[in-house]
Structure formats: structure tokens, C-alpha cells
Design a protein around this motif. Sequence first.
Motif, PDB file in Angstrom:
ATOM      1  N   PHE A  92       0.809  -1.214   0.000  1.00  0.00           N
ATOM      2  CA  PHE A  92       0.000   0.000   0.000  1.00  0.00           C
ATOM      3  C   PHE A  92       0.839   1.259   0.000  1.00  0.00           C
ATOM      4  O   PHE A  92       0.358   2.327  -0.387  1.00  0.00           O
ATOM      5  N   SER A  93       2.084   1.157   0.466  1.00  0.00           N
ATOM      6  CA  SER A  93       2.970   2.312   0.466  1.00  0.00           C
ATOM      7  C   SER A  93       4.405   1.819   0.645  1.00  0.00           C
ATOM      8  O   SER A  93       4.645   0.868   1.398  1.00  0.00           O
ATOM      9  N   PRO A  94       5.358   2.454  -0.021  1.00  0.00           N
ATOM     10  CA  PRO A  94       6.756   2.046   0.168  1.00  0.00           C
ATOM     11  C   PRO A  94       7.351   2.504   1.486  1.00  0.00           C
ATOM     12  O   PRO A  94       8.453   2.075   1.837  1.00  0.00           O
ATOM     13  N   ARG A  95       6.647   3.378   2.217  1.00  0.00           N
ATOM     14  CA  ARG A  95       7.157   3.899   3.494  1.00  0.00           C
ATOM     15  C   ARG A  95       6.437   3.208   4.642  1.00  0.00           C
ATOM     16  O   ARG A  95       5.265   3.489   4.934  1.00  0.00           O
ATOM     17  N   VAL A  96       7.143   2.265   5.264  1.00  0.00           N
ATOM     18  CA  VAL A  96       6.593   1.477   6.370  1.00  0.00           C
ATOM     19  C   VAL A  96       7.602   1.487   7.510  1.00  0.00           C
ATOM     20  O   VAL A  96       8.794   1.248   7.303  1.00  0.00           O
ATOM     21  N   GLU A  97       7.120   1.776   8.718  1.00  0.00           N
ATOM     22  CA  GLU A  97       7.966   1.746   9.907  1.00  0.00           C
ATOM     23  C   GLU A  97       7.411   0.732  10.893  1.00  0.00           C
ATOM     24  O   GLU A  97       6.213   0.736  11.197  1.00  0.00           O
ATOM     25  N   GLU A  98       8.277  -0.144  11.391  1.00  0.00           N
ATOM     26  CA  GLU A  98       7.846  -1.174  12.342  1.00  0.00           C
ATOM     27  C   GLU A  98       8.193  -0.753  13.763  1.00  0.00           C
ATOM     28  O   GLU A  98       9.300  -0.258  14.026  1.00  0.00           O
ATOM     29  N   ARG A  99       7.245  -0.993  14.677  1.00  0.00           N
ATOM     30  CA  ARG A  99       7.450  -0.649  16.094  1.00  0.00           C
ATOM     31  C   ARG A  99       6.894  -1.766  16.981  1.00  0.00           C
ATOM     32  O   ARG A  99       6.219  -1.502  17.976  1.00  0.00           O
ATOM     33  N   PRO A 111       5.431  15.578  17.221  1.00  0.00           N
ATOM     34  CA  PRO A 111       5.943  15.255  15.877  1.00  0.00           C
ATOM     35  C   PRO A 111       6.752  13.954  15.907  1.00  0.00           C
ATOM     36  O   PRO A 111       7.145  13.460  16.967  1.00  0.00           O
ATOM     37  N   HIS A 112       7.003  13.428  14.715  1.00  0.00           N
ATOM     38  CA  HIS A 112       7.734  12.164  14.634  1.00  0.00           C
ATOM     39  C   HIS A 112       8.591  12.163  13.375  1.00  0.00           C
ATOM     40  O   HIS A 112       8.159  12.598  12.306  1.00  0.00           O
ATOM     41  N   LEU A 113       9.819  11.678  13.515  1.00  0.00           N
ATOM     42  CA  LEU A 113      10.718  11.498  12.383  1.00  0.00           C
ATOM     43  C   LEU A 113      10.530  10.065  11.860  1.00  0.00           C
ATOM     44  O   LEU A 113      10.918   9.104  12.523  1.00  0.00           O
ATOM     45  N   PHE A 114       9.916   9.952  10.700  1.00  0.00           N
ATOM     46  CA  PHE A 114       9.576   8.636  10.154  1.00  0.00           C
ATOM     47  C   PHE A 114      10.855   7.888   9.758  1.00  0.00           C
ATOM     48  O   PHE A 114      11.737   8.445   9.106  1.00  0.00           O
ATOM     49  N   GLN A 115      10.945   6.642  10.159  1.00  0.00           N
ATOM     50  CA  GLN A 115      12.109   5.795   9.883  1.00  0.00           C
ATOM     51  C   GLN A 115      11.643   4.538   9.140  1.00  0.00           C
ATOM     52  O   GLN A 115      11.383   3.503   9.743  1.00  0.00           O
ATOM     53  N   PRO A 116      11.526   4.617   7.825  1.00  0.00           N
ATOM     54  CA  PRO A 116      10.964   3.481   7.078  1.00  0.00           C
ATOM     55  C   PRO A 116      11.944   2.318   6.983  1.00  0.00           C
ATOM     56  O   PRO A 116      13.168   2.492   7.005  1.00  0.00           O
ATOM     57  N   VAL A 117      11.384   1.144   6.885  1.00  0.00           N
ATOM     58  CA  VAL A 117      12.147  -0.072   6.607  1.00  0.00           C
ATOM     59  C   VAL A 117      11.861  -0.469   5.159  1.00  0.00           C
ATOM     60  O   VAL A 117      10.946   0.041   4.520  1.00  0.00           O
ATOM     61  N   GLU A 118      12.659  -1.395   4.651  1.00  0.00           N
ATOM     62  CA  GLU A 118      12.479  -1.856   3.280  1.00  0.00           C
ATOM     63  C   GLU A 118      12.164  -3.353   3.307  1.00  0.00           C
ATOM     64  O   GLU A 118      13.073  -4.187   3.287  1.00  0.00           O
ATOM     65  N   PRO A 119      10.890  -3.705   3.374  1.00  0.00           N
ATOM     66  CA  PRO A 119      10.539  -5.128   3.392  1.00  0.00           C
ATOM     67  C   PRO A 119      10.892  -5.798   2.074  1.00  0.00           C
ATOM     68  O   PRO A 119      10.652  -5.253   0.993  1.00  0.00           O
ATOM     69  N   VAL A 120      11.494  -6.978   2.164  1.00  0.00           N
ATOM     70  CA  VAL A 120      11.908  -7.733   0.989  1.00  0.00           C
ATOM     71  C   VAL A 120      10.833  -8.765   0.657  1.00  0.00           C
ATOM     72  O   VAL A 120      10.329  -9.468   1.536  1.00  0.00           O
TER      73      VAL A 120
END
Length: 508
Positions: free
Chosen positions: A96-103, A235-244
Motif C-alpha cells: 500500500f505504500s513504500p514507506r513502512v515503519e515497524e514498532r 511530531p515524529h521522524l519517520f524511519q521506514p524499513v524496506e521489506p523484501v
Amino acid sequence: MSKPAEVYACLYAKEFPAQALLRLRPELREKPCVVMDGEPPLQEVCSLTKMARGLGMARGMTQVEVETFAGVTALRRSEKEEAAARQVLLECAGGFSPRVEERSENGAFLCVIDIAGTRGLFGPPEMLAQSLLARVRALGITACVAVSINFHAAVAVAKAPLPLSVRVIPPGEESTALAALPLAVLDLSEKQAETFSMWGIRTLGMLAALPEKELISRLGQDGKRLRQRARGEMPHLFQPVEPVFTLAERMELDSPIEALDALMFVVNVLLEQMILRATARMLALASVSITLTLEGGSGHTRSGHTRTVRPALPSNDRQLWIKLLHLDLEAHPPQAAILVVSLDAEPGTTSQVQLGLFSPQLPEPSRLDVTMARVRAIVGDGNAGSAVLADTHLPDSFRMEPFSVFATESSEPPPSALFTAMRRIRPAEAIAVTLQNQRPMAFVFREKRYAVERAFGPWRAGGEWWSRTTWRCEQWDLVAHADNGAVLCCCLMRDVLRGQWQMAALYD
């Protein structure tokens, strides 16, 4: 240039150790189940299903306490299956989006998707959230999705114990939507939770109402950040991961299995998951490799049994893959009980074959694959397929390759002239030859003597002089007649190194 509006969708799945195991065990999803973590006899419940919680079970229970509840299934925690399920969810969110952050934390899976600018692809945020939730449910995971223009507000609402699966916070109403939520959604430290409990602060609305300066004087900058999160303003600094994207599934069996039918039941569940993931990306399975970890030894010394199946065309037909894997494992069974089942697939495109108007109809690829699998089970793997000439002049040298269906039709017209047919004799038959001036004059073939009328040759060939498999031979094409007048056109081969003559072929 104005900054584009931020929109976040938070995907939250609680009791993730249990859900990761039940994802591949659909028969247990409607039963009370608990997941045990630790080494025996110090195992404790680390995760449990809703039905188990309804029976009065809770985290931290020991094995002895679990056994007092009738009808409860206890599963062993598998970090590898959790990692695989986490990868599958990240892969799903990445669709759905290339920008994904896992927490992810505290036995739950949580990831946040930056969905700004996706309205043209997936519609409004409510529609995207519904589509994301439907795809996650198809993977066997129960979760909820929260949407907000504030990162931390979306996380807090997703973690709240609310009955709704999709929760959308209208822009500008973050503080109102968060006011009734308990402080537990902020993941406070023990000291912070104790302090707020002594102050009588139980909800985010009560925390947001505290004066900022006095809160900072007592809790420092952590107090300011907690107040901002409670008001939906931090505020939040988005830190995306790159799922393979990798098509792989793995299942650790609760007990060793030996029967092939029981193994195929497990393979069916794994294939269903892989096909769902491939279909979501408009792909198909081109080949599937199954790896079985067998009983015997321990740790890295356990033996494995690996087989690969590749049909003529990529397919998402689960029954076809089940049949092909079943036939292959039936012909090459594992030699011990199975502990772990792993599937790896190579993705391919679901292309269609375009035939000419007057071309003969090809057999259905799936039926051809099953038929060839049955033939290979009888004659052997290397004895069925399409014969391909090897890159050598060695006589009768070829290899067998699997059949393949080409998407284009050959433009060469069919030959119209008649040619002499050669019938190869396999294996070649040894014969006795009489020579005159180094040319064959007569020979005995199948208890009949033939006199040579015309001889063409020799055609000499040799190769691989650098290895032990060196060979040298010469070929003669002969026209001969028997004593009763019968004419024989044949091809003789002579092994120069061994001095042996063989009847290689007959001409019609």
C-alpha cells in the motif's frame, strides 16, 4: 511550495506469538490455545487466544497451571515462525505504500504506513484501511487499523481496547479521540505509571489537561513528550524499513510425522499462504522447493530432504501444486520422520499462450505436468522430458529437459520433401566385420551374413583428449545384401580406441 499533508495508518496485531502459530494452523483458530515460552520445566504462558482468556487463563501461568484447564491446546513458541509472520505483514503493508515503519514490542506486532498521496490508488483513508485489514485477515491474522494525521495518535488509537477494527481520527480531533484512552497505550515505564497512579491520572485526557510547566518540573522532558502524545501533537521522524518480497513459508511441527498424507495437509496450508501473497502482487508460482528437516541428530546436524518442482507454466492452482509435490515426494520419500516443513517459491508471470488460427491445440499445461510427473515416477527423473542435443560431436549424446510451452509460434513452414528415416538402435549391437584395404566388405548382423555393395566413409570424430573420457570413432554408411537377396541400408560405428564394431542405425 506547501508541504503535503501527513496521513498515517497504523496496523496493530496483539498476541502476536499466538497469531503467528495459528496463521498456519487454521484448525486451531476456534479453540482455546496458549503459547509456552522457556525451557522445561520452567515454561510460562507468553501469549494466548481470546477463547483461552475467556476461560480465566493469563500470561505467566506455568505448565502445571495450564494442564488444569480442559480442552486447551499448548503450543511451543517459535521465533522463526514469528519472524516469518512479521515479514509477511510488512510485505503486505508495503503493498500500500513504500514507506513502512515497524514498532513491534511486548508480544505484539505494530507497523505504521505513510499513506499520504495514496488516495488516487486506494481511495480515501477509510477505504484503504478496509482493504489493508481484509488482506491481513486473508493471511490468517486478526488485527485493527487506525488512521490519523499524527503518527503517535494513530499508534495510541490502534492499541486501545476498542470494539472497532477500523478507526479513523478526523483531522483536528486528535485530542478528543485520545481523551478516553487509558494510559497503558503510551507504554509507560514502571516509575511513570506509579507516579501517575499516585496523582490519580488514568486517561490521556486527564494527562493532557495537566499544566505543561509543572509537569516538566516534576518529570522533565519525558513529561512534556507524554503530554504531547496525549494531546496528539507530538511530531515524529519517520524511519521506514524496506521489506523484501520473498515467497517462503516455514512450519515447525508439534510432533514428528511420517505419513505422506499428513505431510501434504501441512503443505496445503503453506501453499495457500504463498498463493495469496503471490496473487496480491499479480504473480504466480514458477517453481516450488520443499525442504524437510528430518528427525535424527540435533541442531545443525539434522539432515534435510529437498525437492524442487517446476511445471511448464507458472500457476496459482493450489491443487496442481499439491498433486505435483505429492507425486514427487512419493517417488523420492524422506528417510526419517519430519520435524520442520519449509517451502520456497520462485515468482513468475501468469502469461497466456497465443496460438495461430490453424495451429493444433496444445494439451492443457496442468494436465501435461501431472502426466509427466507420473511418467517420471515410473521411468526415473532423467528419462522423461524433451531430448536436447549436447554441445559435442560424441555420437548419441543428448540430455533430457522438462517440457516447456513457448508463447510464440514458430514461423518456419513444415518441410514438404521426403527424407530417409534413420532408426537408431539403442543400445547399439556388436557385430563382426570383415575388412579389405581398411574398408568393410562383409559383416554378420543378427545371425545373417551381408556383403557390402557400397560403402561411404569413414567419417571420423574424437574429443575430450584431456580427460579419461576421451573417445574416437568412425562412421560408415553401407548398402549391403544378404544371401537371400534382401537389401540392408545401415550405419556402422567403429570404436577406434577399442577396435569394436557396432550396428548403430538402420535406414528406411
